[in-house]
Motif scaffolding. Structure first.
Motif, PDB file in Angstrom:
ATOM      1  N   SER A 223      21.417 -61.727  -3.433  1.00 33.54           N
ATOM      2  CA  SER A 223      20.370 -60.697  -3.523  1.00 33.54           C
ATOM      3  C   SER A 223      20.450 -59.894  -4.810  1.00 33.54           C
ATOM      4  O   SER A 223      19.571 -59.083  -5.092  1.00 33.54           O
ATOM      5  CB  SER A 223      20.470 -59.728  -2.337  1.00 33.54           C
ATOM      6  OG  SER A 223      20.167 -60.396  -1.140  1.00 33.54           O
TER       7      SER A 223
ATOM      8  N   VAL B 277      28.594 -46.689  -5.037  1.00 37.31           N
ATOM      9  CA  VAL B 277      28.025 -45.967  -3.887  1.00 37.31           C
ATOM     10  C   VAL B 277      28.438 -46.616  -2.558  1.00 37.31           C
ATOM     11  O   VAL B 277      27.918 -46.244  -1.513  1.00 37.31           O
ATOM     12  CB  VAL B 277      26.475 -45.859  -3.981  1.00 37.31           C
ATOM     13  CG1 VAL B 277      26.065 -44.995  -5.142  1.00 37.31           C
ATOM     14  CG2 VAL B 277      25.822 -47.205  -4.062  1.00 37.31           C
TER      15      VAL B 277
ATOM     16  N   ILE C  69      26.242 -55.643  -1.549  1.00 41.96           N
ATOM     17  CA  ILE C  69      25.031 -56.439  -1.789  1.00 41.96           C
ATOM     18  C   ILE C  69      25.484 -57.875  -2.014  1.00 41.96           C
ATOM     19  O   ILE C  69      26.231 -58.150  -2.958  1.00 41.96           O
ATOM     20  CB  ILE C  69      24.240 -55.925  -3.008  1.00 41.96           C
ATOM     21  CG1 ILE C  69      23.793 -54.466  -2.777  1.00 41.96           C
ATOM     22  CG2 ILE C  69      23.025 -56.814  -3.275  1.00 41.96           C
ATOM     23  CD1 ILE C  69      23.052 -53.841  -3.943  1.00 41.96           C
TER      24      ILE C  69
ATOM     25  N   LEU D 176      12.553 -49.671 -12.119  1.00 46.05           N
ATOM     26  CA  LEU D 176      12.723 -48.229 -11.867  1.00 46.05           C
ATOM     27  C   LEU D 176      13.317 -47.528 -13.093  1.00 46.05           C
ATOM     28  O   LEU D 176      12.915 -46.419 -13.443  1.00 46.05           O
ATOM     29  CB  LEU D 176      13.622 -48.011 -10.642  1.00 46.05           C
ATOM     30  CG  LEU D 176      12.979 -48.330  -9.287  1.00 46.05           C
ATOM     31  CD1 LEU D 176      14.034 -48.403  -8.187  1.00 46.05           C
ATOM     32  CD2 LEU D 176      11.915 -47.292  -8.934  1.00 46.05           C
TER      33      LEU D 176
ATOM     34  N   LEU E 214      27.967 -49.688  -1.432  1.00 37.65           N
ATOM     35  CA  LEU E 214      26.873 -50.446  -0.818  1.00 37.65           C
ATOM     36  C   LEU E 214      27.088 -51.940  -1.074  1.00 37.65           C
ATOM     37  O   LEU E 214      26.886 -52.406  -2.196  1.00 37.65           O
ATOM     38  CB  LEU E 214      25.539 -49.994  -1.435  1.00 37.65           C
ATOM     39  CG  LEU E 214      24.277 -50.725  -0.971  1.00 37.65           C
ATOM     40  CD1 LEU E 214      24.021 -50.468   0.501  1.00 37.65           C
ATOM     41  CD2 LEU E 214      23.068 -50.277  -1.804  1.00 37.65           C
TER      42      LEU E 214
ATOM     43  N   ARG F  59      17.678 -50.891  -1.648  1.00 35.23           N
ATOM     44  CA  ARG F  59      18.986 -51.017  -2.309  1.00 35.23           C
ATOM     45  C   ARG F  59      18.901 -50.557  -3.768  1.00 35.23           C
ATOM     46  O   ARG F  59      19.785 -49.835  -4.246  1.00 35.23           O
ATOM     47  CB  ARG F  59      19.440 -52.479  -2.265  1.00 35.23           C
ATOM     48  CG  ARG F  59      19.937 -52.920  -0.896  1.00 35.23           C
ATOM     49  CD  ARG F  59      20.024 -54.428  -0.862  1.00 35.23           C
ATOM     50  NE  ARG F  59      21.023 -54.913   0.073  1.00 35.23           N
ATOM     51  CZ  ARG F  59      21.181 -56.199   0.378  1.00 35.23           C
ATOM     52  NH1 ARG F  59      20.417 -57.114  -0.196  1.00 35.23           N
ATOM     53  NH2 ARG F  59      22.099 -56.574   1.224  1.00 35.23           N
ATOM     54  N   ALA F  60      17.847 -50.970  -4.452  1.00 38.13           N
ATOM     55  CA  ALA F  60      17.696 -50.547  -5.850  1.00 38.13           C
ATOM     56  C   ALA F  60      17.573 -49.027  -5.928  1.00 38.13           C
ATOM     57  O   ALA F  60      18.140 -48.386  -6.825  1.00 38.13           O
ATOM     58  CB  ALA F  60      16.469 -51.226  -6.477  1.00 38.13           C
TER      59      ALA F  60
ATOM     60  N   ALA G 226      18.987 -46.893  -4.087  1.00 32.74           N
ATOM     61  CA  ALA G 226      20.311 -46.279  -3.883  1.00 32.74           C
ATOM     62  C   ALA G 226      21.116 -46.246  -5.175  1.00 32.74           C
ATOM     63  O   ALA G 226      22.118 -45.537  -5.261  1.00 32.74           O
ATOM     64  CB  ALA G 226      21.077 -47.051  -2.805  1.00 32.74           C
TER      65      ALA G 226
ATOM     66  N   ILE H 141      14.275 -55.165  -9.572  1.00 29.56           N
ATOM     67  CA  ILE H 141      13.607 -53.940  -9.093  1.00 29.56           C
ATOM     68  C   ILE H 141      14.186 -52.715  -9.802  1.00 29.56           C
ATOM     69  O   ILE H 141      13.458 -51.826 -10.259  1.00 29.56           O
ATOM     70  CB  ILE H 141      13.757 -53.808  -7.559  1.00 29.56           C
ATOM     71  CG1 ILE H 141      13.077 -54.991  -6.857  1.00 29.56           C
ATOM     72  CG2 ILE H 141      13.168 -52.488  -7.068  1.00 29.56           C
ATOM     73  CD1 ILE H 141      13.508 -55.189  -5.416  1.00 29.56           C
ATOM     74  N   LEU H 142      15.513 -52.692  -9.915  1.00 29.45           N
ATOM     75  CA  LEU H 142      16.154 -51.544 -10.561  1.00 29.45           C
ATOM     76  C   LEU H 142      15.748 -51.463 -12.043  1.00 29.45           C
ATOM     77  O   LEU H 142      15.545 -50.357 -12.569  1.00 29.45           O
ATOM     78  CB  LEU H 142      17.675 -51.654 -10.414  1.00 29.45           C
ATOM     79  CG  LEU H 142      18.487 -50.427 -10.836  1.00 29.45           C
ATOM     80  CD1 LEU H 142      18.024 -49.163 -10.122  1.00 29.45           C
ATOM     81  CD2 LEU H 142      19.973 -50.656 -10.561  1.00 29.45           C
TER      82      LEU H 142
ATOM     83  N   ASP I  66      15.549 -54.965  -0.563  1.00 30.28           N
ATOM     84  CA  ASP I  66      16.076 -54.869  -1.929  1.00 30.28           C
ATOM     85  C   ASP I  66      15.484 -53.686  -2.685  1.00 30.28           C
ATOM     86  O   ASP I  66      16.102 -53.164  -3.616  1.00 30.28           O
ATOM     87  CB  ASP I  66      15.837 -56.190  -2.675  1.00 30.28           C
ATOM     88  CG  ASP I  66      16.726 -57.297  -2.121  1.00 30.28           C
ATOM     89  OD1 ASP I  66      17.738 -56.969  -1.453  1.00 30.28           O
ATOM     90  OD2 ASP I  66      16.409 -58.484  -2.323  1.00 30.28           O
TER      91      ASP I  66
ATOM     92  N   ALA J 132      17.495 -60.049  -7.395  1.00 32.31           N
ATOM     93  CA  ALA J 132      16.272 -59.356  -6.973  1.00 32.31           C
ATOM     94  C   ALA J 132      16.434 -57.849  -7.112  1.00 32.31           C
ATOM     95  O   ALA J 132      15.534 -57.147  -7.599  1.00 32.31           O
ATOM     96  CB  ALA J 132      15.936 -59.725  -5.522  1.00 32.31           C
ATOM     97  N   VAL J 133      17.608 -57.342  -6.711  1.00 33.24           N
ATOM     98  CA  VAL J 133      17.851 -55.900  -6.837  1.00 33.24           C
ATOM     99  C   VAL J 133      17.852 -55.509  -8.309  1.00 33.24           C
ATOM    100  O   VAL J 133      17.288 -54.475  -8.700  1.00 33.24           O
ATOM    101  CB  VAL J 133      19.180 -55.505  -6.145  1.00 33.24           C
ATOM    102  CG1 VAL J 133      19.493 -54.032  -6.381  1.00 33.24           C
ATOM    103  CG2 VAL J 133      19.107 -55.794  -4.651  1.00 33.24           C
TER     104      VAL J 133
END
Lengths: 56, 468
Positions: free
Chosen positions: A21, A13, A17, A32, A15, B340-341, B343, A28-29, B337, A24-25
């Motif tokens: 980081s 996409v 990163i 989700l 983006l 970002r996640a 996205a 979170i992902l 973050d 951490a992403v």
């Protein structure tokens, strides 16, 4: 979901990163995607259309 | 009570100003004094409009002195979450990035509506960055503190708006609600908050978070104030593409009708689990007062919440993708973050969530043929401490401290139903709310039930004084 998964998905996409980081992403992902799994395993009838409102 | 007091209701102020028993200027000056005294601790406001507010109040006094009608909210000081456009003010949306934007050219539709009704805007209120949070622990502008206990959060994302009303700094305020951002801070600060039906109040001139889920609505310390503010704002607006074309249906005049004929239920399963006993007891207290005992089960509410999270994260990330690419370092570390996640969520997941939304809406619509108003706790526990750990235990299950605050609000905003959080009257305890939910465009039913609870002393929003 690993840091390198995040790096590859983010590249798709466009983006950037920074490496520090990505963990951490990824965390979170992962949360989700766990929520998404709960949702995706629910058998929706084929004739259900998405809900967003669009008025031309 | 003097209309200069912190506890004066919006309608007491407007009545006194209209009858020239008090001046709008004196009311607004008193509000600015209270803000000067308490806001250095509470941090509700990011922008104060003191001179402008005094000039506006003087204009209202002149209209009334000339025999004119200044509106149903004449002279009532109000605040708006800083994602509403205010002419001449840069709309921050809780961010550092938007600080560089030019000032807004005009007021948001909802702000203009309250001003047309005679209310006087005194300032813009703190929030979670881009509305992504339930806590108003904003790194750029500092946390908003709960007026009942300044070591605790005010809730969010409309925390500054809720706390300003709770502390008696203003009588009314506006917030936005995507997953609970009006109802959660209303409950944690002990005030009334309304998230209207999706499309009932225009969002034109509001920075959107997740457009397909975003609503705006008012906070107040009485049911009647809340209804009058809602009535001033509701109705069609061609500037908001999702605003309903349905004419306004005023609610304030219906409060005396009582609850006769309304079928009231208690939401079961999901809405009775993973909550502190205090939150469930507060709900039972409201249910008993209303004579409600019927349990109503909403299928797949937990999946509805998951779908709301996916849609929110996807749409929120999309809205800020350009800045995430170019100015990531300027985001609040608390949101960066998570955006970002969002996205990186596959489109198939997003679309499945939107299809599930249609399915869930149809199931819930069937249930609301049999019941008019459903009660749930607004939040599963009272306000956590500012800077609290990331997780907590509820009913022996570890849950995210902040995200779990929306467990009972998200399933309803997900399908756009109107929902009102009313503060349980329990002097000495930290505030908790009961959430009332109705079918689309049935705000009137919510107001009638809330008015009955208020009349019976079950819910109340006295001005908060910080406990020792």
């Amino acid at each position: 979901m690993s840091e390198s998964d995040v790096e590859q998905c983010a590249a798709l996409v466009g983006l950037p990163i920074e490496p520090e980081s990505r963990a951490a992403v990824a965390e979170i992902l992962t949360g989700l995607l766990t929520a998404a799994r709960l949702l995706m395993e629910f058998p929706l009838p084929g004739d259900v259309e998405p809900a967003p409102i669009f008025r031309p | 009570m003097s209309v200069l007091d912190e506890g004066a209701s919006a309608l007491e102020i407007a009545g006194a100003v209209a009858a020239r028993r008090g001046s709008a200027r004196a009311v607004v000056a008193a509000a600015l004094d209270r803000i000067a005294k308490r806001d250095p601790t509470l941090n509700c406001f990011t922008t104060l409009l003191g001179d402008r507010a005094l000039a506006e109040a003087e204009r209202i006094d002149r209209v009334i002195a000339g025999g004119g009608d200044a509106g149903p909210l004449a002279g009532v000081p109000f605040a708006v979450k800083n994602l509403f456009d205010v002419a001449g003010v840069t709309t921050l949306a809780g961010s550092r990035i938007y600080r560089d934007n030019p000032p807004a050219g005009r007021d948001a539709t909802a702000v203009a509506a309250l001003r047309r009704a005679g209310a006087v805007l005194v300032g813009c209120a703190n929030m979670d960055e881009f509305a992504f949070g339930f806590t108003t622990e904003n790194t750029h502008y500092g946390p908003t503190r709960n007026p009942h206990d300044p070591t605790r959060i005010a809730g969010g994302s409309s925390g500054g708006s809720a706390a300003a009303v709770a502390a008696g700094l203003v009588a009314l305020s506006l917030g936005s609600d995507t997953n609970g951002s009006i109802r959660v801070p209303a409950a944690l600060c002990g005030v009334f908050g309304l998230k209207p039906t999706y499309g009932r109040v225009s969002r034109a001139g509001v920075v959107l978070f997740a457009g397909s889920l975003d609503h705006v609505g008012p906070f107040a310390r009485s049911v009647r104030d809340l209804a009058v503010a809602f009535d001033a704002m509701q109705g069609p607006d061609p500037l908001d593409p999702v605003c309903a074309e349905r004419p306004a249906e005023p609610c304030a005049a219906t409060l005396e009708r009582g609850i006769a004929g309304l079928r009231i239920g208690i939401a079961g399963d999901h809405f009775g689990e993973l909550a502190d006993p205090d939150a469930l007891q507060a709900l039972e207290r409201a249910a008993r007062a209303l004579g409600a005992s019927r349990r109503v089960v909403f299928p797949e509410a937990n999946r509805a919440r998951s779908a709301a999270m996916l849609i929110t994260s996807s749409e929120g990330a999309q809205a800020h993708l350009d800045n995430l690419r170019r100015r990531a370092a300027d985001f609040d570390p608390r949101t960066r973050d998570r955006f970002r996640a969002g996205a990186l969520i596959p489109a198939s997941h997003y679309l499945h969530a939107q299809r599930f939304r249609a399915w869930f809406k149809a199931r819930v619509r069937e249930i609301f043929r049999e019941v008019d108003v459903v009660l749930t706790p607004t939040t599963p526990f009272p306000a956590p401490k500012i800077g609290a750990p990331a997780t907590t235990r509820v009913a022996d299950v570890e849950v995210p401290m902040r995200g779990h605050l929306g467990v009972f609000t998200q399933p309803w905003s997900f399908i756009g139903l109107p929902a009102l959080s009313a503060p349980i009257a329990d002097p000495g305890a930290l505030p908790l709310g009961v959430q009332l939910v109705a079918a689309p465009f049935m705000e009137e039913s919510l107001f009638r039930v809330a008015a009955r609870l208020e009349q019976d002393g079950v819910v109340a929003a006295p001005v908060a004084s910080a406990r020792p």
